[in-house]
Enzyme design. Structure first.
Site: not given
Lengths: 488, 497
Positions: A179, A155, A78
């Site tokens: 998330s 997210s 990420k």
């Protein structure tokens, strides 16, 4: 060769250990999948050359008998984790082409364990969002589809989408209010947010420090256990890091849940929740019962205050954490007439609408005259929520809930309706507020054929039980559905 | 809310057009912790390094960087708290003070707002007036001491339209020591800072160097009718010498009185002291004041201390200035003045004690405070850089004691020592300054002097006060080396016979 991407992480590690294929071959297959999957917009920075080098080096290590926990496994990171020499953006324009001269502790642990990094994954800007639509690099598309493009959740949308589309064997993610777990639920993947303090926050771009926690998104519960084992560990560079042993969690997966007391909180039945989510939850209860677990009704009375409290605490911390993006030392700078003007122009141009909204909310709730009414009150709610769980643990060992109140929704549907968007986190924020581990396991499909997840919450530092229960749930659900590969 | 019960001494009242006023003063002193590394990072803190060479990723506010508390700095704060006779809080917490500025990389300063590490304490201070006369001892309350990060340094004068930033200081540990509004005169305020400086130096927790900005004061000034309602205060930022503190207060108090007497009101504001013009001027008004939005720093856990940790520090505390002063008076029979001056600063006190060891304490004190401090003062050097060490000064005093040289010659020797010409023995040897104590030789010189001045001899026999003339003659003839006592003795005997 392309079916190498269909392997689980455990399967791939096993295959390499047996010499069935090399990391170079495995990595090449995933690079091809990544290239073919561009439409999903999951990766925003490819590091394919680096991945090939790392794979070759990994094969050499393995040949010498030095295989680490993740040896040779091609994974995604990420883009909230700082990676030495590789651009790190948090998917915000404000970081520009920022390339850190340091490596986050989590990815450093994984590198030391032999990870091959395919690239950096898309996310909601600064991890603020539940649909991956606030990214400065455009939305991520869910590989699961129903007539129209769907969001992968957020997210960690890039992480979830890439894993679901078999572009990588697993990915790092972060979870501040859901998330990791909500995107896992939206994409038919497994995602665990461990106990707060399990994974070091050092080198991970901060959103809300007291809630942020890294964890993996993976294809299976076992894979999640392997990844988390590598990511976790005490780090003296993070004052909130927990100095606790990191067990071999994959050993917990597959253990019997006989006699385990599973709590079912009545407050997680909410108005307007689709019937099929309620029935999936009921199904989950049945599965656990059949597996030998004892079902216990519990109450978490302050649940309804969790979301409002979260949307005070998280923006408050974010408003301060994001103050460092001022255009002075790195990243974007838009020169103005004077210092204040430069700050304003830089931050107006660099931050997207959702980030600006949260900075403003956070600034407001910390302001003189409002601090007590908002921030302090939210912290009191937080204490109550911690106490709710403490009481619950007297009668149960793990808690079963839905992960989200809905399945994946179309791109663009909620992006202009923050309140509806924030409701996505309703079942996940409580564990962030209480610092507890929570995992989302794919448990079924809705009437449109979209995946839905169930969540297991455990005691602090008791990921063992979480993995045990998640493993049982995974086995009972037998979730094997995969999205059609329409994007290739 | 603060109260200020004590009314100033009448001599400290300021006469205005409409009557008398008294000054109410409270100080916030920032003392840099004498630590090799910063409060939350491992970067060095050495003074005067090349700009931006002592900056860690944390100090530069890089993404994802986290603070880790420096235990050494915590210990120094506790030591200082104990030195201030203050409450040590076993629970304290770091908060973020949020504001934007170029020299604040994180966009917030990590400080302690609600729960400081040190709570209330008090110290006694002795104000000294302009003529050096001590006044009455004043007890000044300490409100709190907390730890916080320093900011970087903005440099505005390298370029007409750019500001340069040096982050070497960013993250350096400061102790902010907040007094109660217990001071009533510029002298009390500077005596308070002097006392604080003496304490932190004795403890070794801060070097107290005001020139380098390692100790600096924000002075809160308000005026009121003696014993009346408190007035509105102004805060004068970063005053960095004792003299400037007094000047700034004098100026500011009179400024406020003038405004009030002219029918105006005081705006609560932050002011700067211009040491060149000797005046204060407005920096920002209350309306421009930041809303710092303090909240607990979520990157740090609350600071919890064990009582045993505090006790351990307590057990290792050195002698504090007040106790040392009392001991100097008792043990060395020094007058209050000497003891006060010597113990105001640990370096001075240590110096004196090594000079005094095995020697006459009053003579040691006279030489230390008179000759040495005088010479240092004249040359602008610090005691720590003194060309005359305690051993050297002691060696000189030994030669006086054993009558090798006279006190007068010793002063000449001292000057040469101070100029770097070697030890007292070296100089005495080299310059042949050894005192003549051979009675026969002195008697010969006396006889010569008497023989050369027969008229004076007669007069001196009538008037013993003229003895001095012959002493002078003899000393001159001996080039100052004759033992003056012996000369006197012999002369007296001869002239009386």
């Amino acid at each position: 060769m392309s079916d190498l991407t269909k392997l689980t992480l455990a399967g791939a590690l096993d295959g390499m250990a047996k010499g069935e294929f090399s990391s170079v071959e495995l990595t090449q297959a995933h690079i091809e999948a990544c290239t073919a999957g561009k439409k999903l917009n999951a990766f925003i920075t490819d590091t394919h050359d680096l991945a090939r080098e790392q794979a070759a080096a990994s094969d050499a290590r393995r040949a010498k008998g030095e295989a680490g926990l993740l040896e040779g496994a091609p994974l995604g990171v990420k883009d909230l984790f700082c990676t030495e020499g590789v651009r790190t953006t948090a998917c915000s324009k404000i970081l520009g082409e920022f390339t850190p001269p340091y490596e986050s502790s989590v990815t450093a642990n994984m590198k030391a364990d032999g990870m091959v990094m395919l690239g950096k994954l898309n996310l909601d800007e600064f991890a603020m969002g539940s649909s991956n639509e606030t990214s400065a690099y455009g939305p991520v598309i869910n590989p699961w589809r129903k007539g129209t493009d769907l969001v992968p959740g957020g997210s960690s949308g890039g992480s979830a989408s890439a894993v679901a589309a078999d572009m990588c064997l697993g990915a790092t993610a972060t979870d501040t209010g859901g998330s990791i777990r909500q995107p896992a639920s939206f994409t038919g993947t497994v995602g665990i947010k461990p106990t707060y303090g399990r994974c070091s926050r050092w080198g991970t771009v901060a959103f809300a420090s007291s809630l942020d926690q890294a964890g993996p998104i993976a294809k299976t519960v076992e894979d999640a256990a392997i990844l988390l084992e590598s990511m976790a560990g005490y780090d003296p560079k993070d004052s909130t890091s927990l100095n606790a042993d990191v067990p071999r969690w994959r050993d917990s997966v597959g253990q019997s849940v006989k006699g385990l007391r599973i709590g079912i909180p009545k407050e997680y039945t909410i108005d307007g929740m689709p019937a099929e989510i309620q029935s999936l939850w009921d199904q989950g209860v049945e599965w656990m019962k059949e597996a030998g677990a004892e079902i216990v009704p519990i109450t978490l009375p302050h649940t309804k205050y969790a979301l409002p409290a979260y949307y005070i605490v998280a923006p408050a911390e974010a408003s301060s954490n994001l103050a460092r993006y001022d255009g002075m030392r790195y990243g974007l700078r838009v020169d103005g007439d004077n210092l204040d003007d430069t700050y304003e122009k830089t931050r107006a141009a660099g931050f997207g609408a959702e980030v600006q909204r949260r900075i403003m909310i956070g600034t407001y709730v910390l302001s003189a005259g409002y601090y007590d009414a908002y921030y302090l009150r939210a912290q009191k709610v937080r204490t109550r929520i911690v106490e709710d769980f403490k009481t619950a643990w007297e009668s149960c060992d793990a808690i079963l809930t839905p992960t989200c109140p809905s399945a994946a929704f179309p791109v663009g549907r909620k992006v202009n309706d923050p309140i509806t968007m924030y409701l996505n986190d309703i079942f996940t924020v409580t564990t962030n507020l209480a610092g507890l581990p929570g995992i989302s396991v794919p448990a079924g499909l809705d009437k449109d054929g979209l995946p839905l997840g169930l969540q297991i919450i455990g005691r602090a530092l008791d990921e063992d039980t979480v993995f045990k229960a998640a493993g049982a749930l995974e086995k009972a659900a037998g979730f094997t559905a995969k999205p059609e590969t329409w994007w290739i | 809310m603060f109260t200020a019960e004590r009314i100033a001494d009448k001599k400290d009242w300021i006469q205005g057009e409409t009557g008398d006023w008294e000054i109410i003063l409270g100080l916030e002193v920032h003392a840099q912790v004498a630590s090799n590394s910063k409060l939350f990072s491992r970067a060095a803190t050495e003074y005067g390094a090349e700009p931006n060479t002592q900056v860690s990723l944390v100090d530069a506010g890089m993404p994802g960087m986290l603070p880790v508390i420096n235990k050494y700095c915590v210990e120094q704060a506790v030591r200082t708290g104990l030195g201030l006779n203050a409450q040590i809080n076993l629970f304290s917490r770091f908060d973020r003070k949020n504001y934007f500025y170029v020299d604040l990389p994180q966009g917030y300063q990590i400080s302690q707002f609600e729960y400081p590490i040190v709570g209330e304490g008090e110290i006694d201070v002795l104000p000294i007036d302009a003529d050096g006369h001590p006044g009455e001892v004043v007890t000044v309350g300490i409100e709190r001491l907390h730890l916080e990060q320093d900011a970087g340094k903005s440099v505005h004068d390298l370029s007409p339209d750019e500001t340069y930033v040096d982050l070497n200081r960013s993250g350096v540990a400061l102790m902010e020591i907040v007094s109660k509004p217990d001071m009533r005169s510029p002298e009390e305020a500077s005596a308070y800072v002097e006392k604080l400086r003496g304490i932190v130096r004795a403890l070794g927790t801060c070097d107290g160097d005001m020139e380098k900005g390692n100790l600096r004061a924000d002075v809160n000034v308000s005026v009121r009718r003696p014993g009346g309602e408190l007035g509105t205060r102004c805060e004068i930022k970063n005053v960095n010498s004792m003299r400037f503190i007094r000047q700034a207060i004098n100026y500011e108090a009179r400024r406020q009185i003038e405004i009030i007497e002219a029918g105006g009101t005081i705006d609560q504001e932050t002011r700067l002291f211009d040491s060149v013009k000797g005046e204060t001027r407005s920096m920002r008004s209350k309306e421009d004041a930041h809303d710092y939005r303090y909240f607990p720093d979520p990157d740090l856990l609350p600071l919890k201390l064990e009582q045993s940790f505090v006790d351990g520090i307590k057990a290792s505390l050195p002698e504090m200035p007040d106790a040392r002063k009392a001991r100097f008076m008792a043990e060395y029979s020094l007058p209050e003045y000497d003891a006060r001056i010597l113990t105001a600063d640990k370096v001075k006190a240590d110096f004196f004690e090594s000079v005094a060891k095995g020697r006459d304490a009053k003579i040691a004190s006279n030489w230390t405070m008179g000759e040495l401090f005088g010479a240092l003062n004249k040359s602008g050097a610090e005691l720590s850089d003194s060309p005359v060490s305690a051993d050297m000064l002691g060696g000189l005093i030994d030669r006086i004691a054993d009558k090798t040289i006279s006190g007068k010659i010793a002063k000449a020797v001292f000057e040469k020592m101070f100029a770097g010409e070697g030890s007292a023995d070296d100089i005495i040897e080299k310059d042949g300054l050894k005192q003549v104590t051979d009675m026969g030789a002195i008697e010969k010189l006396v006889d010569d002097a008497l023989a050369a001045n027969p008229a004076q001899v007669e007069k001196a026999k009538e008037n013993p006060k003229l003895l001095g003339f012959f002493v002078g003659q003899v000393m001159k003839a001996s080039q100052g080396k004759a033992n003056p006592q012996a000369v006197n003795e012999i002369l007296r005997r001869k002239l009386n016979s």
